[in-house]
Write an enzyme that holds these catalytic residues in place. Structure first.
Site, PDB file in Angstrom:
ATOM      1  N   CYS A 192     -15.204   1.597 -20.935  1.00  0.00           N
ATOM      2  CA  CYS A 192     -16.574   1.515 -20.435  1.00  0.00           C
ATOM      3  C   CYS A 192     -17.324   0.292 -20.966  1.00  0.00           C
ATOM      4  CB  CYS A 192     -17.335   2.796 -20.781  1.00  0.00           C
ATOM      5  SG  CYS A 192     -16.667   4.276 -19.974  1.00  0.00           S
ATOM      6  N   CYS A 232     -11.616   1.527 -15.351  1.00  0.00           N
ATOM      7  CA  CYS A 232     -12.032   2.920 -15.154  1.00  0.00           C
ATOM      8  C   CYS A 232     -10.790   3.798 -15.016  1.00  0.00           C
ATOM      9  CB  CYS A 232     -12.926   3.032 -13.919  1.00  0.00           C
ATOM     10  SG  CYS A 232     -13.806   4.610 -13.788  1.00  0.00           S
ATOM     11  N   CYS A 249     -23.860   3.597 -14.288  1.00  0.00           N
ATOM     12  CA  CYS A 249     -22.850   4.640 -14.057  1.00  0.00           C
ATOM     13  C   CYS A 249     -23.341   5.976 -14.595  1.00  0.00           C
ATOM     14  CB  CYS A 249     -21.525   4.255 -14.723  1.00  0.00           C
ATOM     15  SG  CYS A 249     -20.259   5.542 -14.639  1.00  0.00           S
ATOM     16  N   GLU A 251       0.826  -1.207   0.000  1.00  0.00           N
ATOM     17  CA  GLU A 251       0.000   0.000   0.000  1.00  0.00           C
ATOM     18  C   GLU A 251       0.861   1.258   0.000  1.00  0.00           C
ATOM     19  OE1 GLU A 251      -3.382   0.591  -0.155  1.00  0.00           O
ATOM     20  OE2 GLU A 251      -3.457  -1.513  -0.747  1.00  0.00           O
ATOM     21  N   CYS A 301     -16.896  -2.538 -18.607  1.00  0.00           N
ATOM     22  CA  CYS A 301     -17.099  -2.237 -17.194  1.00  0.00           C
ATOM     23  C   CYS A 301     -18.396  -2.860 -16.681  1.00  0.00           C
ATOM     24  CB  CYS A 301     -17.122  -0.727 -16.965  1.00  0.00           C
ATOM     25  SG  CYS A 301     -17.365  -0.268 -15.231  1.00  0.00           S
TER      26      CYS A 301
END
Length: 351
Positions: free
Chosen positions: A197, A190, A206, A35, A200
């Site tokens: 798209c 994205c 969306c 992270e 997706c």
């Protein structure tokens, strides 16, 4: 579980990333390290650094006990070195206060250096399967477009909305998979420009896709001119090909790293060089630009070949004459490391 989470997890099972090195095993130390490395850095760049770091410092205890130079050397090239120093200090605090482990308590975890709300949530969700939302850059982009949230995500009110949405969609079950899934969706589908798209799983609900706003969302940060600064870097190289390095101060850019002496102008460069060694000619190497997040640094390297170290200038914690073979073990800024490894074998035109 919301319809958003259900669709996302179904997509993740088929298309998500399941073979990232920090997923096997997905323990707290490995998740935390990944992270921190992934902040402002892409996965493809991070993987070799992650593997090299773990090979040298495989446990939190190893990190806590390591010398800072070792940590910075392993980090060298990833940039944003404050992350590495915070990582090191947080490991030391875990050794001192938390029995050598990352705490499972959110407040205690978020209080450690370099671990904010989103990073703490990612560690607790992925390593311990606890229900905490995350909101890194990829997640902000997904949620901003999905809900049609207008305004720069760094603004307080916009970020507040995004946290509410992030919490709303985070499921109580399969939290680790969901956390990875929403990061994967932002990183692979994205994406910032030209999002995919058509592939997706969220395209039917969306807002940005429906209203043709994917190119406008997230709202960009107001443009701000980036200033340019300049510096002269002194490359003092002695007869045995050692180069003089000095440790930078505890604050500012490249804090705590080994670097080259610097000066603002040519006269200052000569004064600085003469204070450290007996020198003859200076050779102007090819200037280059290094771009930071908040300014551009124009760097003019000057090579002082055959510099004879002054006896009064002895190696110490903040200055040392260093052979090329020693460079891999030192924390050096990436442009300085590249400069030193590309030094010419023969002189260019003297000033």
């Amino acid at each position: 579980m919301t319809a958003f989470a259900t669709s996302l997890l179904a997509w993740f099972d088929r298309h998500g990333r399941h073979d990232l090195p920090w997923q096997h095993p997905r323990d707290a130390y490995r998740v935390w390290l990944s992270e921190i490395m992934l902040q402002q850095t892409q996965v493809s760049t991070v993987i070799p650094y992650f593997q090299r770091f773990l090979a040298r410092l495989p446990t939190l205890g190893d990190l806590a006990a390591a010398d800072e130079d070792v940590v910075l050397a392993l980090w060298s090239g990833l940039g944003y070195y404050r992350r590495a120093r915070f990582l090191h200090r947080a490991a030391q605090l875990c050794a001192e206060r938390h029995d050598g482990e990352l705490p499972r308590d959110f407040d205690a975890l978020a209080a450690l250096p370099g671990i904010g709300r989103s990073t703490a949530g990612a560690i607790l969700a992925q390593a311990y399967q606890l229900r905490f939302p995350i909101l890194d850059g990829n997640v902000k982009r997904v949620l901003t477009r999905y809900h049609g949230i207008v305004g720069h995500p760094g603004e307080r009110e916009v970020e507040k909305q995004l946290w509410l949405r992030a919490d709303e969609h985070t499921p109580a079950k399969r939290t680790a998979d969901y956390t990875q899934a929403i990061m994967d969706l932002g990183a692979t589908v994205c994406v910032r420009t030209r999002p995919l798209c058509d592939t997706c799983p969220m395209r039917k609900t969306c807002v940005a896709h429906r209203d043709h706003l994917t190119a406008q969302l997230p709202t960009p940060k107001p443009a701000k001119a980036i200033p340019t600064r300049s510096t002269i870097m002194l490359v003092l190289r002695d007869a045995t090909q050692r180069v003089l390095l000095q440790r930078r101060g505890a604050h500012g850019v490249w804090a705590g790293l080994w670097s080259l002496p610097e000066a603002d102008d040519t006269d200052g460069a000569w004064r600085e060089a003469q204070a450290r060694a007996r020198i003859d000619d200076a050779l102007a190497l090819t200037p280059f630009v290094h771009v930071f997040s908040h300014y551009r640094l124009q760097i003019q390297p000057l090579l002082f070949e055959g510099a004879a170290p002054r006896q009064a200038i002895a190696d110490n914690d903040n200055q040392r004459w260093c052979a090329e073979s020693e460079l891999p073990s030192l924390g050096l800024p990436a442009p300085v490391r590249s400069l030193l490894l590309a030094l010419p074998q023969s002189s260019e035109e003297p000033l």
